[in-house]
Design a protein around this motif. Structure first.
Motif, mmCIF file in Angstrom:
data_model
loop_
_atom_site.group_PDB
_atom_site.id
_atom_site.type_symbol
_atom_site.label_atom_id
_atom_site.label_comp_id
_atom_site.label_asym_id
_atom_site.label_seq_id
_atom_site.Cartn_x
_atom_site.Cartn_y
_atom_site.Cartn_z
ATOM 1 N N PRO A 178 49.193 53.191 43.736
ATOM 2 C CA PRO A 178 47.924 53.006 43.110
ATOM 3 C C PRO A 178 48.063 52.324 41.624
ATOM 4 O O PRO A 178 48.587 52.664 40.706
ATOM 5 C CB PRO A 178 46.828 54.076 43.060
ATOM 6 C CG PRO A 178 47.957 55.435 42.653
ATOM 7 C CD PRO A 178 49.087 54.929 43.517
ATOM 8 N N GLU A 179 47.284 51.030 41.351
ATOM 9 C CA GLU A 179 47.276 50.368 40.234
ATOM 10 C C GLU A 179 48.807 49.833 39.885
ATOM 11 O O GLU A 179 48.893 50.017 38.418
ATOM 12 C CB GLU A 179 46.741 51.200 39.336
ATOM 13 C CG GLU A 179 44.976 51.610 39.534
ATOM 14 C CD GLU A 179 44.197 52.014 38.284
ATOM 15 O OE1 GLU A 179 44.391 51.444 37.376
ATOM 16 O OE2 GLU A 179 43.125 52.755 38.639
ATOM 17 N N LYS A 180 49.534 49.377 40.591
ATOM 18 C CA LYS A 180 50.715 49.249 40.167
ATOM 19 C C LYS A 180 51.326 48.111 41.440
ATOM 20 O O LYS A 180 51.038 48.050 42.473
ATOM 21 C CB LYS A 180 51.774 50.115 39.926
ATOM 22 C CG LYS A 180 51.976 51.000 41.282
ATOM 23 C CD LYS A 180 52.821 52.158 41.106
ATOM 24 C CE LYS A 180 52.287 53.282 40.152
ATOM 25 N NZ LYS A 180 51.262 54.271 40.849
ATOM 26 N N GLY A 181 52.270 47.126 40.884
ATOM 27 C CA GLY A 181 53.277 46.281 41.732
ATOM 28 C C GLY A 181 52.112 45.181 42.304
ATOM 29 O O GLY A 181 51.395 44.739 41.843
ATOM 30 N N VAL A 182 52.789 44.911 43.584
ATOM 31 C CA VAL A 182 52.245 43.745 44.110
ATOM 32 C C VAL A 182 50.686 43.508 44.316
ATOM 33 O O VAL A 182 50.084 42.736 44.189
ATOM 34 C CB VAL A 182 52.840 43.392 45.626
ATOM 35 C CG1 VAL A 182 52.285 42.408 46.497
ATOM 36 C CG2 VAL A 182 54.486 43.245 45.552
ATOM 37 N N MET A 183 50.051 44.720 44.795
ATOM 38 C CA MET A 183 48.594 44.679 44.969
ATOM 39 C C MET A 183 47.700 44.543 43.767
ATOM 40 O O MET A 183 46.924 43.865 43.609
ATOM 41 C CB MET A 183 48.192 45.822 45.733
ATOM 42 C CG MET A 183 46.663 45.747 46.253
ATOM 43 S SD MET A 183 46.283 44.302 47.154
ATOM 44 C CE MET A 183 47.103 43.901 48.811
ATOM 45 N N THR A 184 48.221 45.116 42.681
ATOM 46 C CA THR A 184 47.747 45.221 41.401
ATOM 47 C C THR A 184 47.957 43.597 40.685
ATOM 48 O O THR A 184 46.858 43.147 40.280
ATOM 49 C CB THR A 184 48.195 46.183 40.428
ATOM 50 O OG1 THR A 184 47.664 47.447 40.921
ATOM 51 C CG2 THR A 184 48.012 46.004 39.052
ATOM 52 N N MET A 185 48.919 43.126 40.807
ATOM 53 C CA MET A 185 49.092 41.944 40.553
ATOM 54 C C MET A 185 48.153 40.660 41.270
ATOM 55 O O MET A 185 47.656 40.024 40.700
ATOM 56 C CB MET A 185 50.556 41.622 40.550
ATOM 57 C CG MET A 185 51.557 42.113 39.652
ATOM 58 S SD MET A 185 53.381 41.720 39.473
ATOM 59 C CE MET A 185 53.921 41.969 40.514
ATOM 60 N N ALA A 186 48.013 41.103 42.548
ATOM 61 C CA ALA A 186 47.247 40.265 43.238
ATOM 62 C C ALA A 186 45.661 40.242 42.603
ATOM 63 O O ALA A 186 44.981 39.329 42.561
ATOM 64 C CB ALA A 186 47.344 40.701 44.742
ATOM 65 N N ILE A 187 45.328 41.480 42.611
ATOM 66 C CA ILE A 187 43.940 41.853 41.934
ATOM 67 C C ILE A 187 43.995 40.907 40.676
ATOM 68 O O ILE A 187 43.033 40.644 40.294
ATOM 69 C CB ILE A 187 43.737 43.382 41.776
ATOM 70 C CG1 ILE A 187 43.402 43.780 43.160
ATOM 71 C CG2 ILE A 187 42.382 43.560 40.764
ATOM 72 C CD1 ILE A 187 43.573 45.511 43.024
ATOM 73 N N GLY A 188 45.062 41.192 39.745
ATOM 74 C CA GLY A 188 44.876 40.409 38.446
ATOM 75 C C GLY A 188 44.618 38.881 38.651
ATOM 76 O O GLY A 188 44.178 38.272 37.989
ATOM 77 N N ALA A 189 45.249 38.563 39.523
ATOM 78 C CA ALA A 189 45.265 36.907 40.039
ATOM 79 C C ALA A 189 43.544 36.709 40.159
ATOM 80 O O ALA A 189 43.282 35.715 39.893
ATOM 81 C CB ALA A 189 46.248 36.495 41.150
#
Lengths: 451, 451
Positions: free
Chosen positions: B102-113
């Protein structure tokens, strides 16, 4: 001589949110899912593994596993299987892929799937269950599988080897005893949020009658409910029965301390995931404030370095390893060594689809060759979705019986995979949406929430 | 009224490993890449953002961004843009997707985008650069954008508001001064591993002549080389010139302490990424052992909770925020507040494709409205790939000049996107492979390594 020919990934999802019985404070509507990997060889055999997710994003997880195909396809199988420490490090330190973590999240779980599928294949070729394949290695061979980078301030190579050598003593007797008695389980079945008090009591009685010697309740949504349910459970089970509670990361530090103190009079056996799992300092602060109440975490801890810190900081009393969160069984081996160094018991997380089947190998390995005899060791159990696996877990009198079949436990029945392919398998394709009543292969079982 | 119509993602890769001049201790052959997002509306406008990666896995990152389409497509644009704290929390706490972090890695970077693309659109509609859009908000409005969950043991809501209110005082004068003077940059150009000593000296001279008042050298591959290069640089630049060093996570704790002590006589301005970024306790131990040498990290720190701990533990003297590693500018806002609370300067990471263009907005926001005047603030600069952006950074006399054009800086030229699409764009499609000489749109520039 054989060669890897394909790395096939399937997006398999079970519509568990349709028949939701339980729920926890952070995960209201999971569709238990598996990014399912089959690593094929031209000898006709294959290794299987899965990454457990809870629905949306299982396609992303599947894509991440598929992205690792160039590391395997075309390579010599025997060479790779003979050096599974090497391939684990190769994948972890692929500099371009590493950027996507590093060592955490989707890409690390994908690496874990490939590592675990390779171990599945190796165990099958040896005709042994994974735990026994690993437990049959020498201390030096086991150490070669581990990456001690970033760990040596807490666990030196010499200490790791010493733990493994101690673990090798009396191994045969422990294997025999474990085959007789298994490893104790605990059940989360009675304790889902949203159950009535009457249902809680009924399920607690059933758990005790089924031979379970520990149960777990979900907490964290409402303090008054938590206190009442914990009180009811304590009254029902008596003063000595271990009743753990699980907050699923719901609290901040101060909230956690307050909430745990409010529940402490009912003697929770441990408090699980009081806060965000990466927050080492918060775990240390919470544990210090609520001692002697035990603190547990780990199901969402991404790697060995986080576990190292949780142990160094005195943040946990119980380490909850997961089979598919970290970079495979090699990473779990490092985590087991760290736990042994700090004398903290490993009580693996399970419940999600395939997790019981896979994580039992971690616990049996620990019991045979690393942590050794430890009455604090228990494996989580939820009676859910086991019928989709070639070799479902066997629970007898509240204990996991040693799996004896070759492999790592992840292999799913082909019919189950085909039925649950997302989005085109029959369970999903008929436009039923997550709330449809039809299409599950089985009657709904309690509970179908996240663990 | 307008509606989001599409979330388009493109896999854009620059074959920088073909023309590699520099390299660091952990990233030998990066192909600078962008998982590039265009979020379109039926009003005909769009928001853009990217996640920086270094090659393999950019497809996985792209898939993760695409998986967020259902959260946006079909929704009312004005409503979403009016509550960008809301959508940030909605994405972060989507329970199924959260499982992948949770809140790390590929999925968090996607949310950031996605979060960053929404801010790009909002800033464009306001006709302002992102930093000014944010700096124009009231303290209360800024606080509403932040998620304090898991932070309140270090930063209460009241403290955050107090920092923002203090930051609002004298804001207009600071904006005017920043538009005049910019924010100082430092350059990593001279210090890549693998350069000859002569080239190191030549590039150091050029950096000084170009007005840079700080440089950074890569270290960590070989202790004797590190010592010699640092000594040469110190001799060339004189005793007072800030020379930072960057080990790119190469060391364990004991190694880091030993290596830093060996280099300390040459007065490194800071030591960056001495070890694995998530290892809070290691950073604290290293910093304590080598004080007064400053410790820096952050470019691969996944979220606010990790930064909180690094600050709480006394692990860092310099916080290196990145524009595309965390869950967007909202997450960076929390990180800036934490840094202000602990009086640690924020010196953003840049260098990767698009990072200079994006991260300058974080630094200008900090300078205007949060950290305020702080002579320790500097933004990394590498002169590389800027020509692919609609609004390249402007460096004058060693400082970033305030971007004045609307948006967040991420928008790439369409021709650059088309040429570098992977795997079918002309740069990649002609079977040249990463070592081919042809197909780059430009003469190779130094350096093309990872930062």
């Amino acid at each position: 001589m054989s060669t890897f020919t394909a790395l096939d990934v399937q997006d398999v999802r079970f519509p568990t949110s349709r028949s939701l019985d339980g729920s926890d404070a952070m995960n209201p509507d999971p569709d238990y899912s598996a990014a399912y990997l089959t690593l094929r060889t031209d000898a006709g055999d294959a290794g299987a593994a899965l990454v457990f997710t809870i629905g949306r994003g299982n396609d992303v997880q599947s894509a991440a596993i598929a992205a690792l195909a160039p590391h395997l396809v075309g390579r010599d199988v025997e060479e790779v299987l003979a050096d599974l420490g090497g391939i684990y490090r190769e994948l972890t330190y692929d500099s371009q892929l590493r950027w996507l973590g590093p060592e955490k999240g989707v890409m690390t779980m994908a690496i874990g799937a490939v590592v675990n599928a390779l171990w599945d294949l190796r165990a099958r070729r040896e005709g042994r269950p994974l735990w026994l394949t690993l437990a049959s290695l020498s201390p030096e061979e086991l150490l070669e599988l581990v990456d001690l980078r970033y760990l040596e301030d807490a666990l030196t190579r010499e200490e790791a080897l010493e733990i493994l050598r101690r673990g090798a003593e009396g191994k045969e007797q422990r294997i025999a005893a474990l085959r007789e008695q298994g490893v104790p389980a605990y059940t989360t079945t009675p304790g889902w949020l949203g159950y009535s008090d009457e249902k809680l009591v009924r399920l607690l009685r059933e758990a005790r009658e089924d031979g379970f010697e520990m149960v777990k309740l979900k907490v964290g949504a409402d303090a008054a409910d938590d206190e009442r349910r914990m009180r009811i459970a304590r009254e029902e089970m008596g003063p000595a029965f271990p009743i753990a509670i699980d907050a699923n990361q719901r609290w901040g530090t101060a909230e956690a301390i307050e909430a745990i103190r409010a529940l402490a009079p009912h003697d929770p056996y441990w408090v699980e995931e009081p806060t965000y799992p990466d927050d080492v300092l918060a775990h240390a602060a919470i544990r210090e404030a609520v001692t002697p109440v035990r603190i547990a975490t780990g199901e969402q801890a991404a790697n060995r370095v986080l576990f190292k810190q949780l142990l160094q900081a005195g943040g946990i009393d119980v380490l909850q390893a997961d089979a598919t969160r970290v970079a495979g069984i090699n990473e779990n081996l490092a985590i087991l060594l760290l736990a042994a160094k700090f004398d903290v018991p490993v009580c693996p997380h399970a419940g999600g689809v395939g997790l019981c089947e896979m994580v039992q190998h971690v616990a049996f390995l620990d019991a045979v060759a690393i942590g050794g005899d430890d009455e604090r060791r228990r494996i989580e159990f939820v009676d859910h979705l086991h019928e989709h696996f070639e070799v479902p877990v066997r629970i007898v009198s509240g204990a996991y019986m040693a799996p004896e079949e070759p492999g790592n436990g992840a292999r799913m029945l082909d019919a189950s995979i085909q039925d649950h392919l997302f989005p085109d398998g029959p369970v999903w394709a008929e436009g039923q949406g997550p709330q449809g009543a039809e299409g599950t292969r089985r009657a709904p079982l309690e509970p179908s929430a996240t663990r």
